[in-house]
Scaffold this motif. Structure first.
Motif, PDB file in Angstrom:
ATOM      1  N   ASN A 135       0.826  -1.206   0.000  1.00 24.43           N
ATOM      2  CA  ASN A 135       0.000   0.000   0.000  1.00 24.43           C
ATOM      3  C   ASN A 135       0.863   1.259   0.000  1.00 24.43           C
ATOM      4  OD1 ASN A 135      -2.114  -1.760   0.221  1.00 24.43           O
ATOM      5  ND2 ASN A 135      -2.947  -0.891   2.110  1.00 24.43           N
ATOM      6  N   CYS A 136       0.352   2.316  -0.613  1.00 25.78           N
ATOM      7  CA  CYS A 136       1.014   3.619  -0.551  1.00 25.78           C
ATOM      8  C   CYS A 136       0.896   4.181   0.867  1.00 25.78           C
ATOM      9  CB  CYS A 136       0.373   4.599  -1.533  1.00 25.78           C
ATOM     10  SG  CYS A 136       0.670   4.234  -3.265  1.00 25.78           S
ATOM     11  N   ALA A 137       1.693   5.198   1.143  1.00 27.71           N
ATOM     12  CA  ALA A 137       1.649   5.867   2.447  1.00 27.71           C
ATOM     13  C   ALA A 137       0.225   6.327   2.749  1.00 27.71           C
ATOM     14  CB  ALA A 137       2.596   7.059   2.453  1.00 27.71           C
ATOM     15  N   ASP A 182      -2.368   4.730   2.954  1.00 26.32           N
ATOM     16  CA  ASP A 182      -3.349   3.992   2.148  1.00 26.32           C
ATOM     17  C   ASP A 182      -3.915   4.812   0.994  1.00 26.32           C
ATOM     18  OD1 ASP A 182      -3.108   1.691   3.751  1.00 26.32           O
ATOM     19  OD2 ASP A 182      -4.527   2.497   5.203  1.00 26.32           O
ATOM     20  N   ALA A 183      -3.031   5.624   0.389  1.00 23.35           N
ATOM     21  CA  ALA A 183      -3.472   6.402  -0.773  1.00 23.35           C
ATOM     22  C   ALA A 183      -3.920   5.492  -1.907  1.00 23.35           C
ATOM     23  CB  ALA A 183      -2.341   7.312  -1.250  1.00 23.35           C
ATOM     24  N   ALA A 184      -3.264   4.347  -2.047  1.00 22.03           N
ATOM     25  CA  ALA A 184      -3.652   3.319  -3.014  1.00 22.03           C
ATOM     26  C   ALA A 184      -3.206   1.979  -2.445  1.00 22.03           C
ATOM     27  CB  ALA A 184      -3.027   3.576  -4.376  1.00 22.03           C
ATOM     28  N   GLU A 185      -3.828   0.907  -2.920  1.00 23.14           N
ATOM     29  CA  GLU A 185      -3.602  -0.396  -2.312  1.00 23.14           C
ATOM     30  C   GLU A 185      -2.835  -1.339  -3.225  1.00 23.14           C
ATOM     31  OE1 GLU A 185      -7.501  -1.728  -1.247  1.00 23.14           O
ATOM     32  OE2 GLU A 185      -7.565  -0.484   0.570  1.00 23.14           O
ATOM     33  N   VAL A 186      -2.344  -2.415  -2.633  1.00 26.98           N
ATOM     34  CA  VAL A 186      -1.611  -3.455  -3.359  1.00 26.98           C
ATOM     35  C   VAL A 186      -2.387  -3.881  -4.605  1.00 26.98           C
ATOM     36  CG1 VAL A 186      -0.816  -5.852  -3.245  1.00 26.98           C
ATOM     37  CG2 VAL A 186      -0.476  -4.342  -1.290  1.00 26.98           C
TER      38      VAL A 186
END
Length: 316
Positions: free
Chosen positions: A75-77, A79-83
C-alpha cells in the motif's frame, strides 16, 4: 526583483485569481499536502495533487529512466492506493476526491506525472505554478542538493513553469487521519504568499522565467516574520556517511551487527560572519524566502574568468 521585496512584506493581499496548480512533494500523502490542497481549493484554485506513493525524502532529482512502473506490491503511504493498483494513477483512499494522484517512483517522477499527464488531460497544457511541499522538515542550506522538494521546483523551472518549494517544521508530520493543526497554519501562510505574488503579477506570470522560490517555515509560527534570505553556506544539518547506523536501545546498548549508511542530524555550529542572511539561520525563528536560479549555470563573470584561465585550451 522588486516583486520579491513586496512578497515578503505580505500585508493584506487581495484575493487571488483562480490558477491551475500542480501540488507535489517528496513525502507522499500527508497532512501538509491535504491541508494546502483544501486551502487552495477554498480560494477557488483548480488543483492537481501528484505525489510519490511512499516516503521519498533525500532522493533529490533522481528518476528511473526507461523502466516501466510495475503495479503496487504494498500500500502507498496512508493507504493512498492499495496493493495491486497500477504504478501510477488516481488515489483510491475514500474521501479524497478525483484530484489526487500517486506515482510509485521518485518525487520528480510524481511531479512530471502531474504536469505531463494529468495537467495535459485536464487543462491541455502546463499549470500556472507548481507548489512542491510543504515538506515535513526544513530544506535549508546545503541539504537542498538532496531534497526532492527542491528538485521538483528546479525541474518545473526547467520546463519554464513557475515553482515554489515549501518546507515546514518536523512537527507537521502526518498521522493516518491526515490532520495536523500546524499543517493548516502553514497552508494559510502559503496562500498569503501566493496571493501576494498574484497581486504583484497583475494577472500575469507569477514568477519570472528562470526563477523559483525556496520557502522554509520555522518550527514555531506564532511570531514568525517573512524575510528574504539566501541558500548560502551555513549548514543547519550534518550529513555524513558512517560505518555504524545503530542507535542505542533504552538500556544504552547497541543491538545487532554494525551497518553502514548516511546519517543526518542537527548541527551545533552557529552562523559565522556573513551568514546572518542564510536561510538555514533565518528559519530558526522566521520564514525564509530564497530566490533560486535555473539549474547549475554560472554567472557571466565567472564564465569569463574560467575562459581566461583556459584561454590556451579553449577554441574561441
Amino acid at each position: 526583483m522588486l516583486m520579491f521585496a513586496g512578497a515578503v512584506a505580505l500585508g493584506a493581499a487581495a484575493p487571488a485569481e483562480a490558477r491551475n496548480i500542480v501540488l507535489t512533494n517528496d513525502d507522499g500523502l500527508t497532512a501538509n499536502v491535504k491541508a494546502l490542497y483544501d486551502r487552495l481549493k477554498a480560494e477557488g484554485h483548480d488543483v492537481i495533487v501528484a505525489v510519490p506513493c511512499s516516503q521519498q525524502s533525500g532522493m533529490g532529482g533522481a528518476m528511473r529512466f526507461l523502466r516501466p512502473i510495475a503495479p503496487l506490491t504494498e500500500n502507498c503511504a496512508n493507504d493512498a492506493a492499495e496493493v495491486g493498483a497500477p504504478g501510477a494513477g488516481p488515489m483510491t483512499r475514500p474521501g479524497l476526491g478525483p484530484d489526487f494522484y500517486y506515482v510509485a517512483g521518485t518525487p520528480v517522477m510524481a511531479m512530471l506525472y502531474g504536469i505531463d499527464v494529468v495537467a495535459q488531460s485536464r487543462w491541455g497544457g502546463p499549470p500556472d505554478i507548481v507548489l512542491s511541499g510543504p515538506n515535513i522538515g526544513q530544506n535549508a542550506g546545503s541539504i537542498v542538493i538532496s531534497s526532492g522538494t527542491v528538485s521538483n521546483a528546479q525541474f518545473a523551472m526547467i520546463r519554464d513553469i513557475p515553482a515554489i518549494a515549501l518546507s515546514a517544521g518536523e512537527h507537521t508530520a502526518s498521522g493516518a487521519d491526515l490532520v495536523n493543526p500546524q499543517s493548516v497554519e502553514v497552508a494559510t501562510l502559503t496562500v498569503r504568499l501566493l496571493d501576494q505574488l498574484e497581486l504583484s503579477s497583475g494577472g500575469g506570470r507569477l514568477l519570472p522565467s528562470g526563477v523559483a522560490l525556496n520557502v522554509n517555515f520555522p518550527d514555531q509560527l506564532a511570531n514568525a516574520r517573512w524575510r528574504m534570505s539566501r541558500i548560502g553556506s551555513y549548514i543547519r544539518y550534518d550529513v555524513r556517511f558512517v560505518t555504524d547506523m545503530r542507535r542505542p536501545n533504552p538500556n544504552g546498548e547497541q543491538e545487532g551487527p554494525a551497518q553502514p549508511g548516511v546519517a543526518i542530524g542537527r548541527s551545533n555550529r552557529e552562523p559565522g560572519p556573513g551568514q546572518a542572511d542564510n536561510e538555514a539561520a533565518i528559519v530558526e525563528s522566521d520564514i525564509a524566502v530564497s530566490v533560486m536560479q535555473l539549474a547549475y549555470d554560472a554567472p557571466e563573470e565567472t564564465r569569463q574568468l574560467m575562459g581566461q584561465t583556459l584561454d590556451t585550451l579553449i577554441d574561441n
